[in-house]
Design a protein around this motif. Structure first.
Motif, PDB file in Angstrom:
ATOM      1  N   MET A 122       0.845  -1.201   0.000  1.00 54.62           N
ATOM      2  CA  MET A 122       0.000   0.000   0.000  1.00 54.62           C
ATOM      3  C   MET A 122       0.876   1.245   0.000  1.00 54.62           C
ATOM      4  O   MET A 122       1.716   1.414   0.884  1.00 54.62           O
ATOM      5  CB  MET A 122      -0.929  -0.001   1.219  1.00 54.62           C
ATOM      6  CG  MET A 122      -1.940  -1.137   1.207  1.00 54.62           C
ATOM      7  SD  MET A 122      -2.898  -1.295   2.736  1.00 54.62           S
ATOM      8  CE  MET A 122      -3.983   0.124   2.569  1.00 54.62           C
ATOM      9  N   PRO A 123       0.721   2.133  -0.999  1.00 49.58           N
ATOM     10  CA  PRO A 123       1.598   3.300  -1.095  1.00 49.58           C
ATOM     11  C   PRO A 123       1.449   4.259   0.087  1.00 49.58           C
ATOM     12  O   PRO A 123       2.439   4.773   0.598  1.00 49.58           O
ATOM     13  CB  PRO A 123       1.158   3.973  -2.404  1.00 49.58           C
ATOM     14  CG  PRO A 123      -0.200   3.427  -2.696  1.00 49.58           C
ATOM     15  CD  PRO A 123      -0.239   2.064  -2.103  1.00 49.58           C
ATOM     16  N   GLN A 124       0.227   4.470   0.533  1.00 51.99           N
ATOM     17  CA  GLN A 124       0.000   5.382   1.659  1.00 51.99           C
ATOM     18  C   GLN A 124      -1.099   4.829   2.575  1.00 51.99           C
ATOM     19  O   GLN A 124      -2.263   5.223   2.470  1.00 51.99           O
ATOM     20  CB  GLN A 124      -0.404   6.777   1.154  1.00 51.99           C
ATOM     21  CG  GLN A 124       0.749   7.551   0.521  1.00 51.99           C
ATOM     22  CD  GLN A 124       0.337   8.974   0.189  1.00 51.99           C
ATOM     23  OE1 GLN A 124      -0.759   9.210  -0.311  1.00 51.99           O
ATOM     24  NE2 GLN A 124       1.215   9.923   0.462  1.00 51.99           N
ATOM     25  N   PRO A 125      -0.740   3.904   3.430  1.00 52.06           N
ATOM     26  CA  PRO A 125      -1.746   3.360   4.341  1.00 52.06           C
ATOM     27  C   PRO A 125      -2.300   4.443   5.266  1.00 52.06           C
ATOM     28  O   PRO A 125      -1.544   5.278   5.764  1.00 52.06           O
ATOM     29  CB  PRO A 125      -0.977   2.297   5.132  1.00 52.06           C
ATOM     30  CG  PRO A 125       0.463   2.637   4.974  1.00 52.06           C
ATOM     31  CD  PRO A 125       0.602   3.319   3.655  1.00 52.06           C
ATOM     32  N   ASP A 126      -3.622   4.427   5.456  1.00 50.17           N
ATOM     33  CA  ASP A 126      -4.228   5.408   6.341  1.00 50.17           C
ATOM     34  C   ASP A 126      -4.454   4.790   7.719  1.00 50.17           C
ATOM     35  O   ASP A 126      -4.023   3.660   7.988  1.00 50.17           O
ATOM     36  CB  ASP A 126      -5.534   5.945   5.743  1.00 50.17           C
ATOM     37  CG  ASP A 126      -6.544   4.834   5.448  1.00 50.17           C
ATOM     38  OD1 ASP A 126      -6.350   3.712   5.973  1.00 50.17           O
ATOM     39  OD2 ASP A 126      -7.501   5.078   4.702  1.00 50.17           O
ATOM     40  N   LEU A 127      -5.146   5.504   8.593  1.00 48.21           N
ATOM     41  CA  LEU A 127      -5.346   5.012   9.953  1.00 48.21           C
ATOM     42  C   LEU A 127      -6.176   3.732   9.986  1.00 48.21           C
ATOM     43  O   LEU A 127      -5.951   2.861  10.838  1.00 48.21           O
ATOM     44  CB  LEU A 127      -6.026   6.097  10.805  1.00 48.21           C
ATOM     45  CG  LEU A 127      -5.130   7.274  11.205  1.00 48.21           C
ATOM     46  CD1 LEU A 127      -5.942   8.361  11.895  1.00 48.21           C
ATOM     47  CD2 LEU A 127      -3.999   6.809  12.119  1.00 48.21           C
ATOM     48  N   ILE A 128      -7.120   3.612   9.036  1.00 43.83           N
ATOM     49  CA  ILE A 128      -7.918   2.378   8.978  1.00 43.83           C
ATOM     50  C   ILE A 128      -7.022   1.198   8.605  1.00 43.83           C
ATOM     51  O   ILE A 128      -7.148   0.098   9.147  1.00 43.83           O
ATOM     52  CB  ILE A 128      -9.076   2.522   7.968  1.00 43.83           C
ATOM     53  CG1 ILE A 128     -10.036   3.619   8.429  1.00 43.83           C
ATOM     54  CG2 ILE A 128      -9.815   1.208   7.805  1.00 43.83           C
ATOM     55  CD1 ILE A 128     -11.138   3.934   7.441  1.00 43.83           C
ATOM     56  N   SER A 129      -6.075   1.444   7.697  1.00 43.47           N
ATOM     57  CA  SER A 129      -5.122   0.389   7.300  1.00 43.47           C
ATOM     58  C   SER A 129      -4.292  -0.055   8.505  1.00 43.47           C
ATOM     59  O   SER A 129      -4.114  -1.264   8.745  1.00 43.47           O
ATOM     60  CB  SER A 129      -4.188   0.901   6.204  1.00 43.47           C
ATOM     61  OG  SER A 129      -4.881   1.587   5.203  1.00 43.47           O
ATOM     62  N   TRP A 130      -3.791   0.935   9.221  1.00 47.82           N
ATOM     63  CA  TRP A 130      -2.968   0.627  10.390  1.00 47.82           C
ATOM     64  C   TRP A 130      -3.764  -0.148  11.436  1.00 47.82           C
ATOM     65  O   TRP A 130      -3.286  -1.143  11.990  1.00 47.82           O
ATOM     66  CB  TRP A 130      -2.415   1.922  11.002  1.00 47.82           C
ATOM     67  CG  TRP A 130      -1.193   2.421  10.307  1.00 47.82           C
ATOM     68  CD1 TRP A 130      -1.100   3.427   9.393  1.00 47.82           C
ATOM     69  CD2 TRP A 130       0.138   1.914  10.466  1.00 47.82           C
ATOM     70  NE1 TRP A 130       0.201   3.578   8.966  1.00 47.82           N
ATOM     71  CE2 TRP A 130       0.981   2.671   9.615  1.00 47.82           C
ATOM     72  CE3 TRP A 130       0.701   0.904  11.239  1.00 47.82           C
ATOM     73  CZ2 TRP A 130       2.346   2.447   9.526  1.00 47.82           C
ATOM     74  CZ3 TRP A 130       2.072   0.687  11.153  1.00 47.82           C
ATOM     75  CH2 TRP A 130       2.870   1.453  10.294  1.00 47.82           C
ATOM     76  N   SER A 131      -4.961   0.307  11.704  1.00 46.77           N
ATOM     77  CA  SER A 131      -5.794  -0.365  12.701  1.00 46.77           C
ATOM     78  C   SER A 131      -6.082  -1.802  12.280  1.00 46.77           C
ATOM     79  O   SER A 131      -6.020  -2.731  13.101  1.00 46.77           O
ATOM     80  CB  SER A 131      -7.110   0.411  12.882  1.00 46.77           C
ATOM     81  OG  SER A 131      -7.925  -0.226  13.831  1.00 46.77           O
ATOM     82  N   SER A 132      -6.355  -2.010  10.977  1.00 50.12           N
ATOM     83  CA  SER A 132      -6.671  -3.352  10.471  1.00 50.12           C
ATOM     84  C   SER A 132      -5.487  -4.295  10.596  1.00 50.12           C
ATOM     85  O   SER A 132      -5.628  -5.448  11.031  1.00 50.12           O
ATOM     86  CB  SER A 132      -7.121  -3.282   9.009  1.00 50.12           C
ATOM     87  OG  SER A 132      -8.330  -2.578   8.894  1.00 50.12           O
ATOM     88  N   ILE A 133      -4.291  -3.824  10.203  1.00 50.85           N
ATOM     89  CA  ILE A 133      -3.120  -4.708  10.231  1.00 50.85           C
ATOM     90  C   ILE A 133      -2.693  -5.028  11.659  1.00 50.85           C
ATOM     91  O   ILE A 133      -2.309  -6.163  11.977  1.00 50.85           O
ATOM     92  CB  ILE A 133      -1.937  -4.116   9.417  1.00 50.85           C
ATOM     93  CG1 ILE A 133      -0.872  -5.197   9.177  1.00 50.85           C
ATOM     94  CG2 ILE A 133      -1.333  -2.898  10.099  1.00 50.85           C
ATOM     95  CD1 ILE A 133      -1.324  -6.361   8.351  1.00 50.85           C
ATOM     96  N   LEU A 134      -2.787  -4.037  12.551  1.00 50.69           N
ATOM     97  CA  LEU A 134      -2.434  -4.289  13.950  1.00 50.69           C
ATOM     98  C   LEU A 134      -3.419  -5.254  14.603  1.00 50.69           C
ATOM     99  O   LEU A 134      -3.022  -6.148  15.347  1.00 50.69           O
ATOM    100  CB  LEU A 134      -2.391  -2.967  14.728  1.00 50.69           C
ATOM    101  CG  LEU A 134      -1.290  -1.982  14.317  1.00 50.69           C
ATOM    102  CD1 LEU A 134      -1.436  -0.662  15.078  1.00 50.69           C
ATOM    103  CD2 LEU A 134       0.097  -2.570  14.566  1.00 50.69           C
ATOM    104  N   THR A 135      -4.699  -5.076  14.295  1.00 53.45           N
ATOM    105  CA  THR A 135      -5.720  -5.992  14.821  1.00 53.45           C
ATOM    106  C   THR A 135      -5.490  -7.407  14.293  1.00 53.45           C
ATOM    107  O   THR A 135      -5.608  -8.395  15.030  1.00 53.45           O
ATOM    108  CB  THR A 135      -7.129  -5.507  14.428  1.00 53.45           C
ATOM    109  OG1 THR A 135      -7.341  -4.202  14.961  1.00 53.45           O
ATOM    110  CG2 THR A 135      -8.199  -6.453  14.956  1.00 53.45           C
ATOM    111  N   SER A 136      -5.142  -7.504  12.998  1.00 51.08           N
ATOM    112  CA  SER A 136      -4.886  -8.819  12.389  1.00 51.08           C
ATOM    113  C   SER A 136      -3.719  -9.524  13.070  1.00 51.08           C
ATOM    114  O   SER A 136      -3.756 -10.733  13.318  1.00 51.08           O
ATOM    115  CB  SER A 136      -4.599  -8.664  10.897  1.00 51.08           C
ATOM    116  OG  SER A 136      -5.717  -8.146  10.220  1.00 51.08           O
TER     117      SER A 136
ATOM    118  N   ILE B 107      -4.930 -10.780  16.439  1.00 53.85           N
ATOM    119  CA  ILE B 107      -5.806 -11.945  16.277  1.00 53.85           C
ATOM    120  C   ILE B 107      -4.984 -13.191  15.969  1.00 53.85           C
ATOM    121  O   ILE B 107      -5.281 -14.289  16.435  1.00 53.85           O
ATOM    122  CB  ILE B 107      -6.833 -11.703  15.145  1.00 53.85           C
ATOM    123  CG1 ILE B 107      -7.854 -10.648  15.582  1.00 53.85           C
ATOM    124  CG2 ILE B 107      -7.542 -12.992  14.756  1.00 53.85           C
ATOM    125  CD1 ILE B 107      -8.783 -10.204  14.467  1.00 53.85           C
ATOM    126  N   SER B 108      -3.914 -13.018  15.183  1.00 56.30           N
ATOM    127  CA  SER B 108      -3.067 -14.153  14.783  1.00 56.30           C
ATOM    128  C   SER B 108      -2.002 -14.483  15.813  1.00 56.30           C
ATOM    129  O   SER B 108      -1.075 -15.248  15.541  1.00 56.30           O
ATOM    130  CB  SER B 108      -2.399 -13.841  13.432  1.00 56.30           C
ATOM    131  OG  SER B 108      -3.368 -13.625  12.447  1.00 56.30           O
TER     132      SER B 108
END
Length: 624
Positions: A78-92, A95-96
Motif C-alpha cells: 500500500m503506497p499510503q496506508p491510512d489510519l484504517i489500514s494501520w488499525s486493520s493490520i495491527l488488529t490482524s 488476532i493471529s
C-alpha cells in the motif's frame, strides 16, 4: 453529450463493482480464506486494487480468515496506508497471536509517518503489549497516549487497564481506572479481571459487588481471572452463583474457563457435569470449548473420553491436535502420540511449539532417541520454531532415560538457554539411576554452586555425595539448607470421589476416619513386606532412627488419600489423586504394590508427571 454519458456509465459500473466487492468482502465468514484470495485476485484483474476502500477491507478480511502473511504483504504494497489500514493490520496481528509483529511494524507510525495514531491504533498497540506482557513498552505507549488528543478516550483507557493487569501491575491499572470520569461496563470488567487474575481476590469481589450492572462478561472476567491466578475453586463457586442468578450464557467463553478449572483441579466428575452443561446449552460444536474439554479429560486421566471427543470433532485446529498428542504423551502412550502427529501433518495442520514438547516427551517414554532428535531437528529447520528451555529439557530427559548421559551432559553445557534447577536435577537423578558416579559428582557440584531452592534437590545432592563417601559435601549441603532456610513445602493430596473431593495433608492424624485408614494401611504394609517391600527412607532428612523414618513415610499424603479412596469409592472404580509435590520413590513403590494387591487402577498427577498404576507397574516406567 454521448461521450459524457458513456463515461458516466463506466463510472457507474466501476462504482457498482467496487460496492459489490466491498459487500462480498465484508460479509465473508472467518473460515473462508480461499474465497478471500479469489476475490483479491478478481480485484487485481479488474484493476481495482488501489480503489479506496477495497485494500482496507481486504486487510480486514485476511486478518479475519487468519491469512496474516497475505495481510502483511498487502499492507507493504500500500503506497499510503491510512489510519484504517494501520488499525486493520495491527488488529490482524493480534488476532493471529503475533503481537511482536504488531509492535515491530508500529514503529513507523509512531516515529516516521505523517499520521497521528487514533484511539483504535492506540488500543491495538496496547493490546499487543498486553499479549506480550511487555510492561515497559506498554508504559511508553501510555506516555504517547497521554500526549495525544485521545488521553481521555475510554476505549484506550480500558485497553490500558487490561494491559497493566496482564503485566502483573494491578495498581497501575487501578490508577487508570480511577481516572475514567464515566466508567462503562468494559472498564469495570477490565479492572475486575485485573484484580482477579493477579490474586487480589477480595479487591476483585469488592469491586464486583460495587459494579452498577453485572452482565455475563463481568461474571466471565471474575471467573476466568480466578482460574488464571490458580484459584480454580473460587472460579467454580462463582460459576455456580452466576447460574443461580439466572445469567444467560450467550457467549461460551465462561464455559471454557470453568472447564479449565476442572482440568487444573482434576475434578473428573465435575468436569463431566460441565460437559453436560455444554451440550445442554448447544455449545459442543464450538471449537475452543471442545479443545478445553479434551484437555480437561486428559488432565483428569480419562484419555478414553478425550480421544472419543477428539474423533467426533468435525473441525480440528492445531490446539485440538496438540491437546490430544500431549495428553497421550503424558499418560505414557507414546506410540499413539506419534501416530496422531503423523495424522496431523497429513491433515495439513502445522504443529506449534507445544506440539513438539509433547512429541519429544513421548519419545523419552519409549527410548526413541533417533526419533526424538529428528523431531527436534524438524521443529527448528522445517517449522522455524526456536527451541525453549522446555524443549531442551524434554530432549535431555530423552537422553537421560535412554542412558545417553554423555549426550545429555553435552546438551546441558552447550544449549543457548541457561538450564534451571529442575533441568540440572533431572540429569543428576539420571546419573544416580545409571550409576554414572563421576558425572554425578560434576553435575552435583554445578547444581550446588547454583544455590538450589527446592528441598528435593538438596535430598538428591545429599544422597549423591553420601553414596560417593564425600561426607564434607554432605555436611555442606545440610548447612546450606539451614543458612538459606530451605523449608520443605507441606505435602498434600486431593482425591476426587465425584460428589466430594477430599484433601489429605502429610502426617494428618485428626481425620474422622483415621482409625479405618490406619488399619487398612497397616494391613497393606504387612502384605507388601511379604512381597519383599523394604521402605526407602533416603528422602527423610531428619535425624531419627530407622523405625521413626519409616513411620514418617507411612503418613505421606498420597497413601492416606489412596486408603480413603479404597474405603469410600465404588468398588472397582479408578482412584484419582492430585499431589502438590513430586511423588517420592518409596510411595511410588508402595502405590505399584497396592495396585496389584487390591486389583485397582490408581491415577496420580504430581508436579512432575502423570502416573497410572496398574497391575504392579506404572506408566512412567519408574522414571519421573
Amino acid at each position: 453529450m454521448k461521450g459524457w454519458n458513456m463515461g458516466a456509465s463506466r463510472c457507474m459500473i466501476t462504482t457498482n463493482t467496487v460496492e459489490s466487492l466491498q459487500s462480498q468482502l465484508t460479509s465473508l465468514a472467518p473460515h473462508t480464506p480461499s474465497l478471500t484470495t479469489k476475490l483479491h485476485a478478481h480485484i487485481i484483474k479488474l484493476g481495482l486494487h488501489h480503489s479506496h476502500p477495497l485494500p482496507n477491507t481486504l486487510l480486514h478480511s485476511y486478518g479475519k480468515c487468519g491469512l496474516i502473511h497475505h495481510a502483511l504483504q498487502l499492507f507493504d504494497q500500500m503506497p499510503q496506508p491510512d489510519l484504517i489500514s494501520w488499525s486493520s493490520i495491527l488488529t490482524s496481528c493480534n488476532i493471529s497471536n503475533l503481537p511482536h509483529v504488531a509492535l515491530s511494524i508500529s514503529r513507523s507510525i509512531l516515529t516516521t509517518t505523517h499520521l497521528v495514531p487514533d484511539h483504535f491504533v492506540f488500543a491495538s498497540l496496547v493490546k499487543a503489549c498486553a499479549n506480550l506482557a511487555a510492561s515497559r513498552l506498554g508504559k511508553q505507549v501510555h506516555a504517547q497516549v497521554l500526549m495525544s488528543s485521545f488521553s481521555n478516550d475510554d476505549v484506550v483507557k480500558s485497553s490500558l487497564i487490561d494491559m497493566y493487569a496482564k503485566c502483573g501491575a494491578p495498581d497501575y491499572a487501578r490508577g487508570v481506572f480511577h481516572s475514567i470520569s464515566k466508567r462503562n461496563v468494559v472498564s469495570w470488567t477490565a479492572m475486575i479481571h485485573g484484580y482477579a487474575r493477579n490474586g487480589r481476590k477480595f479487591e476483585a469481589l469488592k469491586l464486583f459487588g460495587e459494579m452498577p450492572e453485572r452482565n455475563l462478561f463481568a461474571w466471565t472476567a471474575m471467573i476466568s481471572g480466578f482460574v488464571q491466578s490458580g484459584n480454580g475453586s473460587d472460579g467454580l463457586h462463582m460459576f455456580v452463583e452466576m447460574r443461580r442468578e439466572g445469567v444467560d450464557i450467550v457467549d461460551p467463553l465462561v464455559l471454557s474457563s470453568v472447564v479449565g478449572a476442572c482440568a487444573n483441579l482434576a475434578v473428573w466428575e465435575l468436569g463431566k457435569q460441565m460437559h453436560g452443561v455444554v451440550i445442554t446449552l448447544g455449545y459442543e460444536s464450538c471449537l475452543f470449548i471442545c479443545n478445553a474439554l479434551i484437555d480437561m479429560y486428559a488432565k483428569c486421566s480419562d484419555l478414553v473420553a478425550a480421544k472419543d471427543l477428539f474423533c467426533r470433532m468435525c473441525r480440528k485446529d492445531v490446539v485440538s491436535w496438540t491437546s490430544i498428542i500431549v495428553g497421550s504423551a503424558q499418560h505414557g502412550q507414546a506410540e499413539d502420540a506419534l501416530a496422531l502427529y503423523n495424522d496431523m501433518v497429513s491433515a495439513g495442520v502445522k504443529p506449534n511449539e507445544v506440539t513438539f514438547v509433547g512429541l519429544i516427551y513421548a519419545c523419552s517414554h519409549v527410548g526413541l532417541v533417533s526419533k526424538g532428535r529428528d523431531l527436534f531437528k524438524s521443529m527448528v529447520e522445517q517449522y522455524r520454531i526456536k527451541p525453549s528451555l522446555q524443549h531442551y529439557t524434554c530432549l535431555l530427559d530423552l537422553y537421560s532415560r535412554s542412558g545417553h548421559l554423555d549426550d545429555a551432559e553435552n546438551l546441558l553445557r552447550t544449549m543457548p538457554v541457561y538450564p534451571d534447577e529442575p533441568t540440572w536435577a533431572a540429569l543428576l537423578s539420571a546419573c544416580k539411576r545409571h550409576g554414572k558416579n563421576d558425572m554425578a559428582i560434576r553435575v552435583a557440584d554445578n547444581l550446588l554452586n547454583s544455590k538450589p531452592v527446592d528441598p528435593s534437590t538438596y535430598i538428591l545432592l545429599s544422597n549423591i555425595y553420601a553414596g560417593a563417601g564425600m561426607w564434607e559435601n554432605v555436611s555442606k549441603v545440610r548447612k546450606l539448607m539451614m543458612v538459606t532456610e530451605v523449608k520443605r513445602v507441606p505435602g498434600y493430596s486431593c482425591i476426587d470421589l465425584g460428589k466430594e473431593s477430599h484433601i489429605f495433608c502429610a502426617g494428618e492424624t485428626s481425620h474422622p476416619m483415621k482409625d479405618e485408614i490406619t488399619s487398612l494401611l497397616t494391613k497393606l504394609d504387612e502384605e507388601m513386606r511379604k512381597r519383599g517391600y523394604v521402605p526407602d527412607t533416603s528422602s527423610v532428612l531428619h535425624d531419627m532412627d530407622q523405625q521413626e523414618k519409616e513411620r514418617q513415610l507411612f503418613w505421606h499424603s498420597e497413601r492416606l488419600a489412596v486408603a480413603y479412596g479404597l474405603i469410600k469409592a465404588v468398588p472397582g472404580t479408578i482412584i484419582r489423586i492430585v499431589k502438590n509435590l513430586r511423588v517420592c520413590g518409596d510411595c511410588h513403590t508402595v502405590l505399584k504394590l497396592i495396585s496389584t494387591i487390591t486389583n485397582r487402577e490408581i491415577y496420580v498427577r504430581d508436579t512432575s508427571r502423570y502416573h497410572h498404576f496398574k497391575d504392579g507397574s506404572c506408566s512412567c516406567n519408574d522414571f519421573w
